[in-house]
Scaffold this motif. Structure first.
Motif, short mmCIF file in Angstrom:
data_model
loop_
_atom_site.label_atom_id
_atom_site.label_comp_id
_atom_site.label_asym_id
_atom_site.label_seq_id
_atom_site.Cartn_x
_atom_site.Cartn_y
_atom_site.Cartn_z
N LEU A 224 -15.21 4.90 -10.98
CA LEU A 224 -15.11 4.17 -9.73
C LEU A 224 -15.01 2.68 -10.05
CD1 LEU A 224 -17.75 6.04 -7.55
CD2 LEU A 224 -15.31 6.51 -7.84
N VAL A 225 -13.98 2.03 -9.51
CA VAL A 225 -13.72 0.61 -9.77
C VAL A 225 -13.70 -0.13 -8.45
CG1 VAL A 225 -12.09 -1.08 -10.69
CG2 VAL A 225 -12.36 1.13 -11.82
N GLN A 226 -14.34 -1.31 -8.41
CA GLN A 226 -14.30 -2.15 -7.22
C GLN A 226 -14.22 -3.61 -7.66
OE1 GLN A 226 -14.38 -0.87 -3.91
NE2 GLN A 226 -13.70 -2.95 -3.44
N TYR A 257 -6.01 6.63 -7.99
CA TYR A 257 -5.53 6.27 -6.66
C TYR A 257 -6.36 5.08 -6.18
CZ TYR A 257 -3.85 10.93 -7.53
OH TYR A 257 -3.25 12.00 -8.14
N GLY A 258 -5.74 4.14 -5.46
CA GLY A 258 -6.47 2.95 -5.08
C GLY A 258 -5.98 2.32 -3.79
N TYR A 259 -6.65 1.24 -3.39
CA TYR A 259 -6.28 0.52 -2.18
C TYR A 259 -6.50 -0.96 -2.40
CZ TYR A 259 -11.27 -0.06 -1.32
OH TYR A 259 -12.58 -0.42 -1.44
N ILE A 260 -5.82 -1.78 -1.62
CA ILE A 260 -5.98 -3.23 -1.66
C ILE A 260 -6.23 -3.69 -0.24
CG2 ILE A 260 -4.81 -5.42 -2.07
CD1 ILE A 260 -3.25 -3.66 -4.30
N ASN A 261 -7.39 -4.30 0.01
CA ASN A 261 -7.80 -4.70 1.34
C ASN A 261 -7.63 -6.20 1.54
OD1 ASN A 261 -8.48 -2.55 2.89
ND2 ASN A 261 -10.66 -2.98 2.97
N GLN A 262 -7.18 -6.57 2.74
CA GLN A 262 -7.10 -7.97 3.12
C GLN A 262 -8.49 -8.49 3.52
OE1 GLN A 262 -4.18 -6.40 6.10
NE2 GLN A 262 -3.37 -8.49 5.92
N PHE A 269 -14.31 -1.26 4.02
CA PHE A 269 -14.36 -1.69 2.63
C PHE A 269 -14.13 -3.20 2.54
CE2 PHE A 269 -12.81 2.70 2.70
CZ PHE A 269 -13.79 3.31 1.92
N PRO A 270 -14.70 -3.84 1.53
CA PRO A 270 -14.55 -5.30 1.40
C PRO A 270 -13.15 -5.68 0.94
CG PRO A 270 -15.74 -4.39 -0.48
CD PRO A 270 -15.58 -3.27 0.50
N ALA A 271 -12.84 -6.98 1.07
CA ALA A 271 -11.55 -7.48 0.61
C ALA A 271 -11.47 -7.36 -0.90
CB ALA A 271 -11.36 -8.93 1.04
N GLY A 272 -10.33 -6.88 -1.38
CA GLY A 272 -10.16 -6.74 -2.81
C GLY A 272 -9.49 -5.43 -3.18
N PHE A 273 -9.87 -4.90 -4.33
CA PHE A 273 -9.25 -3.70 -4.88
C PHE A 273 -10.32 -2.65 -5.14
CE2 PHE A 273 -8.51 -1.36 -8.88
CZ PHE A 273 -7.36 -0.67 -8.57
N GLY A 274 -10.02 -1.41 -4.77
CA GLY A 274 -10.91 -0.30 -5.08
C GLY A 274 -10.10 0.88 -5.57
N ALA A 275 -10.65 1.65 -6.48
CA ALA A 275 -9.90 2.79 -7.02
C ALA A 275 -10.84 3.83 -7.59
CB ALA A 275 -8.93 2.33 -8.10
N ILE A 276 -10.33 5.04 -7.66
CA ILE A 276 -10.95 6.07 -8.48
C ILE A 276 -9.95 6.41 -9.58
CG2 ILE A 276 -10.20 7.91 -6.88
CD1 ILE A 276 -12.67 9.49 -7.95
#
Length: 482
Positions: A224-226, A257-262, A269-276
């Motif tokens: 898990l990456v944040q 798989y991941g996401y990028i939040n404004q 989820f907070p602003a930034g990058f999260g992934a598994i």
């Protein structure tokens, strides 16, 4: 979807006016929308053959639907005649499968033959009983033998075993004349090449597919990456570094798989990058190699990052925790490109991508390098040979949003595709199953230099163009954003 007119993306059901929603009253007028008027619930190959011949005879707009997950609306079609393969179920496990017409010196190998209606969650549970791995998708109800297959099929196992199509040993398809043919390297090499990546139903209706199977690993390591940021400036710094970190993590053998939040979104989820991220048989050494570039981003200037590993004894244990179906009953559409090292390490391109992410948010529908052994033997875009992920910019709207809002967002998606075209250049490609349904440069972005060969094969096997769908090879069906 267990109804002939149900689709994952609601925009492929609703018509332009007199739309009906879940809470619409019985008395309200409803249009047919984009749902085919007639649908054949195929329970056998003979049903499909009869339906194809009927459509051919009467020059009908033929639509093929398996599960209704198609992001480009290819399994839907207003005023169409649909063949629905969802209930064609069946799995046959082989210890030593040999393709039809193979030379005598070709050795058999472990494999599974799946009928058209099989869905990944059922295949995975059956494979767990067999103590095998099948290279499949990261969604529960996506069909294993439909558009996922013909679009290429990325997988959590792609770093080791390639795309789904790289694991195909044989495919049975119904042709435009209603004939059942078996495709493999020893029967019709051109048709077999085209069906593996040619997209949609353009090259036939799949009735069975035989995939290689692989032995289970000792365990699955999930990471898990944040990476979080507090201002647009720190977010820009964090995302630029994150893109470069993905190059290192995927080189260490991780997929995910991941996401990028404004900033200032309504997301949980907070602003930034999260992934598994995950790796079969991953260990401390591989974890630290993959995590180090993300942890390095951590500083005291408004950026924080973390990464930690989890161990799952078996693939099915991971599946039971993480496998989901996202965006069900929504109107999500994406503009996407295959993310490549040559782009993320180009400072101008990197900055342009980060600016788009900060403005729109983004998703990484897939993270990972793909085993390229035999890549030229399949029809997917050549950029897959360099890709480290699928980057997408999505949009969505409420069912009852004004027409003007929906039109604006569709046109915004086209503008995003055009901007991505500028950033990635003429050789940039995408994963066609998660692409913009209104992509302006679709032949090139979907298939690149492979399109000319695909078009030639299409014309030879389907001269009357019976098998058509939105932005499929040789089609005259091209949905517009306006």
């Amino acid at each position: 979807m267990e109804a002939p007119g149900a689709y994952t993306g609601m925009l492929w059901e609703y018509g332009p006016t007199d739309q009906c929603y879940i809470n619409t009253t019985v008395e309200a007028p409803c249009q047919q929308g984009y749902v085919p008027q007639y649908s054949v619930n195929a329970s056998s190959i003979k049903d499909i053959q009869t339906a194809v011949r009927f459509a051919n005879k009467h020059d009908l707009y033929l639509v093929i639907k398996n599960t209704g997950h198609d992001h480009l609306g290819r399994s839907s079609g207003g005023n169409g005649f649909s063949i629905w393969t969802h209930y064609l179920k069946g799995r046959t496990w082989h210890d030593s499968f040999v393709p039809v017409n193979a030379p005598k010196d070709v050795s058999g190998q472990p494999a599974v033959t799946l009928q058209a209606g099989e869905q990944w969650v059922d295949v995975y549970h059956a494979a767990a009983t067999e103590r095998r791995i099948v290279v499949g998708g990261h969604a529960r109800t996506v069909g294993s033998a439909g558009g996922w297959l013909t679009g290429g099929g990325h997988s959590a196992w792609s770093n080791i075993y390639g795309l789904g199509i790289d694991n195909v040993l044989e495919v049975d398809v119904i042709t435009p004349t209603g004939e059942l043919v078996t495709l493999n390297p020893y029967t019709n090499q051109d048709h077999f090449w085209a069906i593996r990546g040619g997209g949609g139903c353009a090259f036939g209706i799949v009735t069975h597919v035989t995939y290689k199977t692989h032995p289970e690993p000792d365990h699955i390591q999930a990471v898990l990456v944040q990476v979080n940021a507090t201002t647009n400036e720190t977010l820009k710094e964090a995302l630029s570094a994150t893109l470069k970190a993905l190059d290192i993590a995927t080189a260490a053998g991780y997929t995910g798989y991941g996401y990028i939040n404004q900033l200032n979104t309504e997301s949980l989820f907070p602003a930034g990058f999260g992934a598994i991220l995950l790796k079969p048989n991953g260990d401390d050494e591989s974890f630290f190699a993959a995590a180090a570039p993300f942890l390095k981003i951590n500083n005291s200037n408004g950026i924080s990052s973390l990464a930690f590993p989890l161990i799952y004894p078996r693939w099915i244990d991971y599946i039971n925790v993480y496998l989901t179906d996202q965006n069900i009953a929504q109107n999500v559409v994406d503009a996407s490109r295959l993310l490549t090292p040559s782009v993320i390490h180009n400072e101008t391109a990197n900055e342009a991508l980060v600016d788009m992410m900060i403005e729109h948010g983004a998703g990484l529908n897939f993270i990972g390098r793909v085993n390229t052994t035999g890549r030229s033997n399949t029809a997917v875009h050549p950029a897959w040979a360099e890709s480290i992920g699928v980057l997408s910019f999505g949009t969505n709207w409420e069912d009852e949003a004004p027409f003007e809002e929906k039109q604006f967002k569709r046109q915004l998606l086209v503008a995003q595709s055009e901007r991505l075209g500028e950033i990635f250049g003429p050789t940039g490609g995408t994963y066609i199953n998660e692409a913009n349904p209104f992509e302006p440069d679709w032949q090139n972005v979907f298939w690149g230099s492979n399109y000319a060969r695909l078009l030639g094969i299409k014309r030879s096997i389907d001269p009357t163009n019976l098998f058509v769908c939105n932005r499929c090879v040789g089609t005259d069906i091209v949905f517009e954003a306006s």
